[in-house]
Each structure stands twice: as C-alpha cells, then as structure tokens.
Design an enzyme around this catalytic site. Structure first.
Site, PDB file in Angstrom:
ATOM      1  N   TYR A   1      -2.714  -5.564   7.169  1.00 19.44           N
ATOM      2  CA  TYR A   1      -2.761  -4.319   6.410  1.00 19.44           C
ATOM      3  C   TYR A   1      -4.167  -4.116   5.892  1.00 19.44           C
ATOM      4  O   TYR A   1      -4.523  -4.568   4.810  1.00 19.44           O
ATOM      5  CB  TYR A   1      -1.772  -4.364   5.241  1.00 19.44           C
ATOM      6  CG  TYR A   1      -1.725  -3.075   4.431  1.00 19.44           C
ATOM      7  CD1 TYR A   1      -1.093  -1.947   4.937  1.00 19.44           C
ATOM      8  CD2 TYR A   1      -2.302  -2.982   3.172  1.00 19.44           C
ATOM      9  CE1 TYR A   1      -1.050  -0.766   4.208  1.00 19.44           C
ATOM     10  CE2 TYR A   1      -2.257  -1.809   2.440  1.00 19.44           C
ATOM     11  CZ  TYR A   1      -1.627  -0.705   2.956  1.00 19.44           C
ATOM     12  OH  TYR A   1      -1.580   0.471   2.241  1.00 19.44           O
TER      13      TYR A   1
ATOM     14  N   TYR B   1       0.984   5.083  10.944  1.00 20.27           N
ATOM     15  CA  TYR B   1       0.830   4.307   9.701  1.00 20.27           C
ATOM     16  C   TYR B   1       2.163   3.692   9.301  1.00 20.27           C
ATOM     17  O   TYR B   1       3.160   4.394   9.112  1.00 20.27           O
ATOM     18  CB  TYR B   1       0.321   5.218   8.587  1.00 20.27           C
ATOM     19  CG  TYR B   1      -0.189   4.481   7.375  1.00 20.27           C
ATOM     20  CD1 TYR B   1      -1.525   4.114   7.297  1.00 20.27           C
ATOM     21  CD2 TYR B   1       0.653   4.156   6.328  1.00 20.27           C
ATOM     22  CE1 TYR B   1      -2.010   3.434   6.183  1.00 20.27           C
ATOM     23  CE2 TYR B   1       0.176   3.480   5.213  1.00 20.27           C
ATOM     24  CZ  TYR B   1      -1.161   3.128   5.154  1.00 20.27           C
ATOM     25  OH  TYR B   1      -1.623   2.454   4.039  1.00 20.27           O
TER      26      TYR B   1
END
Lengths: 390, 138
Positions: free
Chosen positions: A348, A298
């Site tokens: 994103y 991440y």
C-alpha cells in the site's frame, strides 16, 4: 515548450516494499525518485516540476537537495488521500502540455507501518481523537464519536448499503482478494510473494468491520516509496524506455461526494466519482471499456474494486460480484485487474504502485504480463487515466 | 467499576458548534437556509442552492430509517466497552446522519429499519445523538 503534443510516463522507480524500511521517508522518496530518473535515462537536473500528495511528509526542497534538482519551475500537491494517486498523473500531463514545466517528478513515500499506523485512530496529548487518514474529509467530525474511527469502518458503512442492495456477501468480496493474492504470489516485489490464499482462508480471517470487511479484504500497511517521471511525448521518444503515453487523465469530485466517508450523495449503490472520471477519460480518449486490456483499480478495500468495475462500465450495476466470481479479473480473464497484487497483495503505497504496474504492462515488462496491452486503465475512482503505447 | 461515560467527545468546529450544543440540550438540530428554507447537513456557512449565508437551526423529528449499518471490530473503537453498531440514518426530513443504533438485536438490523433519536453522554460531559429502534424507546 509543448502545448499539444501529449505527455508520457518515461520513468518508474520504487524501493522494496516492507513492514520496516529502516530509513526515513525522505530517503525512500529519494531512492524511488533516483530509480525513476535512472529508468528514464534522465538526470535530476532535468527535473523542473514536482508533484506529490498533500499527505506526503517529505518536502520539495528536501527532496531536491537529495537528488540535486537545480531549478524547479513548478511544484504542487494533490488532496484527497489515495485519491491523489492517479490525479498526480493528470496534473503532470497538464503541466507538461501547458509548458509550465518540461519534466515532472511524482513521488509518494511512507513508513506507514513502522513509523506510524496510517489509518488507526490516535489520542493526541491534549485529548480528543484524530486519524491522519481522515484529514480533509468529514470523517473526523461526523464519525469518530460513534466508533467509526478508521478508513475500514468509513468505507464499510458506505459499502454495506451497496452490498445489501445487490446481495453481495463477504464471500463475494473474498473472490477479489483471492485473485489479487494469486497475482501477488507470482510477483517478487510483492510483500505476499509466494503466499496465495484460498477463499476458505479469506473466510476464516477475522472481522475488521462486520459484516463487510475481514482482515483479508483490507490493503496492507507498508513502508516504501514509488516515483514516476512524466515529460512531453516528443522528448519521451529520445529516452531509454518506450514511452507510455497518457492518452487521457482526469479527476472527478461530484457534488456531495467525500473521499471515504461517502454518505451524502443521492444513490449509495453507485460510485459517482468513478462514473465521472470514466465519462471524462473515455470521452477524451475516444476509447471504451472494451478497449482496455487490463485495469488497475484502487483497492484499499475489496468493495472498492467491485464499485469501480461498475463505475467504469466493465459490467452492469450490481453485476461486479458475478464478473469477479466468473474469473474475469484473473490473468487470462476478460479484464485482468491489479496484476501486481494491488494494494492488497503487493503493497500500500497509497495507490502509486498500481500506476507503475500499469506502466510495466504497457511496456510489456510486467511479471504477470497480459498479452498485447494497448490500453491500461488505472483508477483511484476520484481520478483515472488511460495509458497506452505511443 | 466507574459508570462514567467513555464515548469520545465530538470535534467542535466554528460552523457546526450549534449541532453539538443542541445535542447537549437534548435537541437534534439541522441547519436551514433562511432565504430558500432548504435543510443541509453536514453544516456549512453557505447555502449551495441560493448562496445565502443567512442560516437558522431547526429541530428535527428524530425519526428516520437505517440506510446502512456496520459493527467495527478491529481495532476496538476507542471509548466503547463493546463494539457499537454504527448506522447511517436517513432522517424523515431528508438529511443523513452517521450515528449509533443502541439496544438493537443484531438479527433485526436491516436497511429500512425505522429508528428514533435519543442522546448519549460523552467522556467530556457532552452528548451526541444516537438512535433506537422506533417504538422501542426505553
């Protein structure tokens, strides 16, 4: 019913990733879900479980009405912002293995660039100051009056201690961004397709939070949707795609750890949530860091990649900057990382597009394909999974 | 040009109102378990060590050291004419606070810098604890 046979990701779907989708978040969710079901050769009427983030604005009934889902047996939502991303896979695995549902649809869709600026503080009509990205964390209570009002600033305040301790400079962080943008440049689905950057360009981008994050250390703001379909390994063998087995998946939320305003645990030079997730998924799979052919980590902000590399045991404490500088996270390196470009280079979608990339890598269909992928680790620190061939 | 404070007001929640009311009086407060006497921050209605809900507040010395610091530049923080120095402070009593370091020379910012608490006014007439370099109080 499936009580022990394991779970697999059998379908992945996504919309285009843009800065202005021109349609509702529900439509993005529906399109990504439709694509994931088609990929799996399943009909929406096969879906009997649904999982998303607490932060997702579309609801289960609305999405069911779009797709024609007929009889949901199970629906739930995972907290923690992007920390929900890989946790949805852990939850889907548990649901399928327990028999609560047979076929689980996971989605996340957002117009966080065109409809709202996810991560930016806003002054509501009644006064005060809020930030939806800080929902469910201590950020709003303890940071906002002091000018730390964005995820970038919350992350940077924790990262600066790590960086100062180990002598990590912003230039070191730039190596993460350059590698990921190189991956994105070769990925037609990436917003930054065809647009690699140099380290000097990274160093010339403006400060977002000094002395930690420049603009090119931050993920994008994106519009788009991503969906996954999880079912039992037995059923997966009859479907169109080669099953991608969830070899292990787990969450870890250690004491005093917060999602991003993470200032209260004992040792700020480590990431306890990544270490806890690592312990669980390695233990449950019997695998080790050396068994992974790639890692999807991440990457809302570049320091998180360094801390996860250390937390998951790919290098020692404080060594991640050198591990990255030496080219290990590049294609052809020891551990290619975020091969789609990640949240920085591709889009994103709150971590979900890093999971679909891990699935493509295990299938052998990624544009930046890593050779002979047996095991892919995918992490959002507070949750992680090891995906592999069935 | 008005000199009225522009800093955002704190968010009042049931379990932390004492902290901000203390700041309004110029007191840096911390919650302490009435049974096992451990300090805790952020405030919470139960002690994680002994599960007691009995609690009291104690005044802290206001002395501590910088654990981490940043200057948020973009977007410009709402309510600040100049980007503030945001610090994570480890107080001598063993708890941590996010706050600001005021009047600091950027060149001297470092982990371990000794600091002491003072108070800054907010837009709505409240106050929040902020810090200055220890021994350099104005």
């Amino acid at each position: 019913m499936n009580r022990s046979g394991g779970a697999a990701i059998v379908g992945i779907g996504q919309t285009e990733f843009s800065k202005n989708s021109g349609r509702s978040e529900l439509q993005l969710a529906a399109e990504a879900s439709r694509a994931a079901l088609e990929d799996a050769s399943l009909d929406p009427s096969d879906v009997d479980g649904m999982i998303t983030f607490t932060l997702d604005s579309s609801d289960e009934i609305g999405l069911s009405r779009c797709l024609g889902v007929r009889d949901l047996a199970y629906a739930t939502r995972i907290p923690g912002g992007g920390a929900a991303s890989v946790a949805t896979v852990a939850q889907a695995m548990a649901v399928v293995e327990s028999g609560l549902a047979d076929t689980v649809l996971i989605w996340r869709a957002m117009n966080e660039r065109s409809a709202y600026r996810f991560g930016q503080p806003i002054v509501p009509p009644g006064g005060g100051l809020v930030n939806i990205a800080g929902a469910g964390t201590g950020s709003l209570l303890w940071c906002m009056p002091f000018g730390a009002q964005t995820p970038a600033s919350w992350e940077a305040l924790a990262a600066q201690h790590y960086m100062a301790t180990f002598g990590v400079t912003n230039r070191d962080l730039g190596n993460v961004s350059v590698a990921q943008r190189r991956h994105a440049a070769a990925n037609p689905a990436a917003w930054f397709y065809g647009r690699p950057i140099t380290l000097e360009e990274h160093q010339q981008s403006r400060w977002v939070v000094e002395p930690v994050l420049r603009l090119l250390d931050c993920c994008q703001e994106s519009d788009g949707g991503v969906a996954l379909v999880v079912t039992s390994l037995d059923r997966a063998r009859d479907l169109r795609q080669p099953p991608v087995r969830v070899l292990a998946a787990a969450q870890s939320i250690p004491a005093e750890v917060e999602v991003i305003s993470n200032y209260y645990h004992a040792d700020l030079t480590v990431m306890p949530e990544a270490m806890g997730t690592a312990r669980r998924i390695y233990q449950r799979s019997g695998l080790t860091p050396g068994d992974m052919q790639l890692a999807m980590l991440y990457d809302a902000f570049t320091p998180q990649v360094l801390k996860q590399l250390e937390g998951f045991g790919f290098c020692g404490r404080g060594e991640a900057k050198d591990f990255v500088r030496d080219g290990n996270i590049e294609l052809g390196g020891r551990l290619p990382v975020n091969t789609n470009g990640g949240l920085i280079g591709e889009a994103y979608i709150h971590g979900m597009n890093n999971i679909t990339e891990a699935v493509r890598q295990v299938r052998g269909t990624a544009v930046n394909q890593v050779p002979n992928v047996e095991h892919a680790l995918v992490s959002c620190a507070m949750a992680g999974a090891i995906l592999g061939r069935a | 040009m008005s000199d009225a404070p522009t800093r955002p007001d704190p968010v009042y929640t049931a379990d932390a109102t004492f902290f901000w009311e203390g700041a309004d009086r110029g007191e840096l407060l911390c919650e302490r378990c009435s049974d096992c006497a451990r300090l805790r921050h952020p405030p919470r209605p139960m002690c994680p060590h002994c599960r007691s809900t009995k609690r009291e507040t104690v005044r802290l010395s206001g002395r501590g050291r910088v654990l981490s610091w940043i200057v948020p530049r973009h977007p410009a923080p709402i309510g600040f004419a100049e980007p503030p120095v945001v610090v994570l402070v480890a107080l001598d009593e063993g708890i941590r606070l996010v706050s600001n370091l005021e009047g600091a020379d950027p060149a001297e910012l470092a982990i371990g810098l000794p600091v002491e608490a003072t108070f800054a006014p907010t837009r709505g007439g409240h106050a929040v604890p902020v810090f200055r370099r220890a021994g350099h109080a104005t």
